[in-house]
Scaffold this motif. Structure first.
Motif, PDB file in Angstrom:
ATOM      1  N   LEU A   4      13.790 -39.594 -20.217  1.00 17.32           N
ATOM      2  CA  LEU A   4      12.982 -39.531 -19.001  1.00 17.32           C
ATOM      3  C   LEU A   4      13.820 -39.906 -17.774  1.00 17.32           C
ATOM      4  O   LEU A   4      13.842 -39.182 -16.777  1.00 17.32           O
ATOM      5  CB  LEU A   4      11.785 -40.480 -19.146  1.00 17.32           C
ATOM      6  N   LYS A   5      14.548 -41.014 -17.870  1.00 17.19           N
ATOM      7  CA  LYS A   5      15.373 -41.488 -16.749  1.00 17.19           C
ATOM      8  C   LYS A   5      16.523 -40.525 -16.428  1.00 17.19           C
ATOM      9  O   LYS A   5      16.999 -40.477 -15.295  1.00 17.19           O
ATOM     10  CB  LYS A   5      15.951 -42.869 -17.062  1.00 17.19           C
ATOM     11  N   LYS A   6      16.950 -39.757 -17.401  1.00 12.67           N
ATOM     12  CA  LYS A   6      18.025 -38.783 -17.204  1.00 12.67           C
ATOM     13  C   LYS A   6      17.586 -37.674 -16.240  1.00 12.67           C
ATOM     14  O   LYS A   6      18.411 -37.090 -15.546  1.00 12.67           O
ATOM     15  CB  LYS A   6      18.390 -38.193 -18.574  1.00 12.67           C
ATOM     16  N   HIS A   7      16.265 -37.407 -16.190  1.00 12.85           N
ATOM     17  CA  HIS A   7      15.785 -36.242 -15.445  1.00 12.85           C
ATOM     18  C   HIS A   7      14.927 -36.544 -14.224  1.00 12.85           C
ATOM     19  O   HIS A   7      14.806 -35.679 -13.351  1.00 12.85           O
ATOM     20  CB  HIS A   7      15.019 -35.308 -16.378  1.00 12.85           C
ATOM     21  N   ILE A   8      14.299 -37.702 -14.163  1.00 16.27           N
ATOM     22  CA  ILE A   8      13.464 -38.020 -13.000  1.00 16.27           C
ATOM     23  C   ILE A   8      13.698 -39.467 -12.568  1.00 16.27           C
ATOM     24  O   ILE A   8      14.193 -40.286 -13.341  1.00 16.27           O
ATOM     25  CB  ILE A   8      11.955 -37.794 -13.260  1.00 16.27           C
ATOM     26  N   SER A   9      13.307 -39.735 -11.341  1.00 14.42           N
ATOM     27  CA  SER A   9      13.424 -41.101 -10.814  1.00 14.42           C
ATOM     28  C   SER A   9      12.047 -41.749 -10.787  1.00 14.42           C
ATOM     29  O   SER A   9      11.023 -41.088 -10.993  1.00 14.42           O
ATOM     30  CB  SER A   9      14.020 -41.072  -9.411  1.00 14.42           C
ATOM     31  N   THR A  10      12.036 -43.015 -10.477  1.00 15.37           N
ATOM     32  CA  THR A  10      10.770 -43.752 -10.412  1.00 15.37           C
ATOM     33  C   THR A  10       9.934 -43.330  -9.210  1.00 15.37           C
ATOM     34  O   THR A  10       8.777 -43.737  -9.102  1.00 15.37           O
ATOM     35  CB  THR A  10      11.021 -45.272 -10.372  1.00 15.37           C
ATOM     36  N   SER A  11      10.463 -42.504  -8.336  1.00 13.12           N
ATOM     37  CA  SER A  11       9.682 -42.025  -7.195  1.00 13.12           C
ATOM     38  C   SER A  11       8.690 -40.925  -7.596  1.00 13.12           C
ATOM     39  O   SER A  11       7.785 -40.608  -6.832  1.00 13.12           O
ATOM     40  CB  SER A  11      10.605 -41.514  -6.087  1.00 13.12           C
ATOM     41  N   HIS A  12       8.855 -40.348  -8.786  1.00 17.55           N
ATOM     42  CA  HIS A  12       7.934 -39.311  -9.265  1.00 17.55           C
ATOM     43  C   HIS A  12       6.654 -39.938  -9.806  1.00 17.55           C
ATOM     44  O   HIS A  12       6.706 -40.930 -10.528  1.00 17.55           O
ATOM     45  CB  HIS A  12       8.584 -38.486 -10.380  1.00 17.55           C
ATOM     46  N   SER A  13       5.516 -39.336  -9.478  1.00 14.39           N
ATOM     47  CA  SER A  13       4.242 -39.794 -10.043  1.00 14.39           C
ATOM     48  C   SER A  13       4.024 -39.072 -11.379  1.00 14.39           C
ATOM     49  O   SER A  13       4.356 -37.894 -11.525  1.00 14.39           O
ATOM     50  CB  SER A  13       3.091 -39.504  -9.087  1.00 14.39           C
ATOM     51  N   ILE A  14       3.467 -39.805 -12.349  1.00 17.41           N
ATOM     52  CA  ILE A  14       3.335 -39.290 -13.721  1.00 17.41           C
ATOM     53  C   ILE A  14       1.885 -39.354 -14.177  1.00 17.41           C
ATOM     54  O   ILE A  14       1.224 -40.385 -14.035  1.00 17.41           O
ATOM     55  CB  ILE A  14       4.204 -40.108 -14.697  1.00 17.41           C
ATOM     56  N   ILE A  58      12.515 -24.483 -20.614  1.00 18.80           N
ATOM     57  CA  ILE A  58      13.120 -25.701 -21.148  1.00 18.80           C
ATOM     58  C   ILE A  58      14.438 -25.956 -20.424  1.00 18.80           C
ATOM     59  O   ILE A  58      15.317 -25.102 -20.397  1.00 18.80           O
ATOM     60  CB  ILE A  58      13.330 -25.603 -22.670  1.00 18.80           C
ATOM     61  N   ILE A  59      14.545 -27.153 -19.848  1.00 17.13           N
ATOM     62  CA  ILE A  59      15.745 -27.554 -19.130  1.00 17.13           C
ATOM     63  C   ILE A  59      16.662 -28.373 -20.042  1.00 17.13           C
ATOM     64  O   ILE A  59      17.871 -28.247 -19.995  1.00 17.13           O
ATOM     65  CB  ILE A  59      15.387 -28.384 -17.872  1.00 17.13           C
ATOM     66  N   ASP A  60      16.055 -29.215 -20.880  1.00 13.96           N
ATOM     67  CA  ASP A  60      16.831 -30.067 -21.784  1.00 13.96           C
ATOM     68  C   ASP A  60      15.977 -30.399 -22.999  1.00 13.96           C
ATOM     69  O   ASP A  60      14.746 -30.387 -22.928  1.00 13.96           O
ATOM     70  CB  ASP A  60      17.255 -31.351 -21.057  1.00 13.96           C
TER      71      ASP A  60
END
Length: 184
Positions: free
Chosen positions: A18-28, A139-141
């Motif tokens: 998860l951390k490899k692809h998004i930052s904590t600024s994204h809402s989930i 699919i990206i990864d």
């Protein structure tokens, strides 16, 4: 904290992916009620809202009412009757999903205590890939990993070498409208 708790390997891999692809600024929007991993995501600084236990097979209203950057579905699609419909309804452009993979040497999981804690599907990786493609996701990864158990026997030995979990990061494709659809 999660390093020392069960199931530490799965949580560790999932969080790193998860951390490899998004930052904590994204809402989930995390599909499923609050769980140990959604708590870990919050502790790591992610803004996470969980669904409330509604039957996602029959009620996809959450996708209309919740506007988030990312949808996560960690080990939930195997419990659903119709993952296709859910994947089509997701409005976010980013999706993370993980599944326990079907093991040829072990039957599908079925809790004897909780009638809702059962696997309707046990996917192979190619089936998840195909489902994502058919529902408009690219699919990206992706990653797979094993889940060894500290027991003796033939099946525990196979678990040391056989991938058990599959995780995917996908983005919604925006296919161009064909001329006949424009009313031309």
């Amino acid at each position: 904290m999660y390093e020392k708790t069960f199931p530490n390997k799965r949580f560790k891999h999932t969080l790193e992916f998860l951390k490899k692809h998004i930052s904590t600024s994204h809402s989930i929007l995390d599909l499923g009620v609050e769980n140990p991993f959604s708590k870990i995501m919050k502790e790591e600084g992610f803004s996470v809202k969980n669904t409330t236990g509604e039957d996602l097979d029959t009620n996809q209203e959450v996708f209309q009412s919740e506007k988030t950057d990312v949808v996560t579905a960690f080990e939930i699609f195997e419990h659903l009757l119709n993952p296709y419909t859910i994947l089509k309804e997701i409005k976010s452009d980013k999706l993370f999903l993980s599944i326990p993979m079907r093991l040829w040497f072990s039957p599908a999981y079925r809790s004897k205590i909780d009638m809702w804690d059962r696997h309707y599907h046990e996917f192979e990786d190619w089936q998840v890939d195909w489902l994502l493609e058919k529902t408009g996701w690219k699919i990206i990864d992706r990653e797979k990993w094993t889940n060894p158990v500290n027991k003796f026997g033939f099946r525990p030995l196979l678990r040391k070498f056989t991938n058990r979990y599959y995780i995917v990061y996908a983005e919604k494709t925006h296919t161009p409208t064909l001329p006949e659809e424009k009313g031309a």
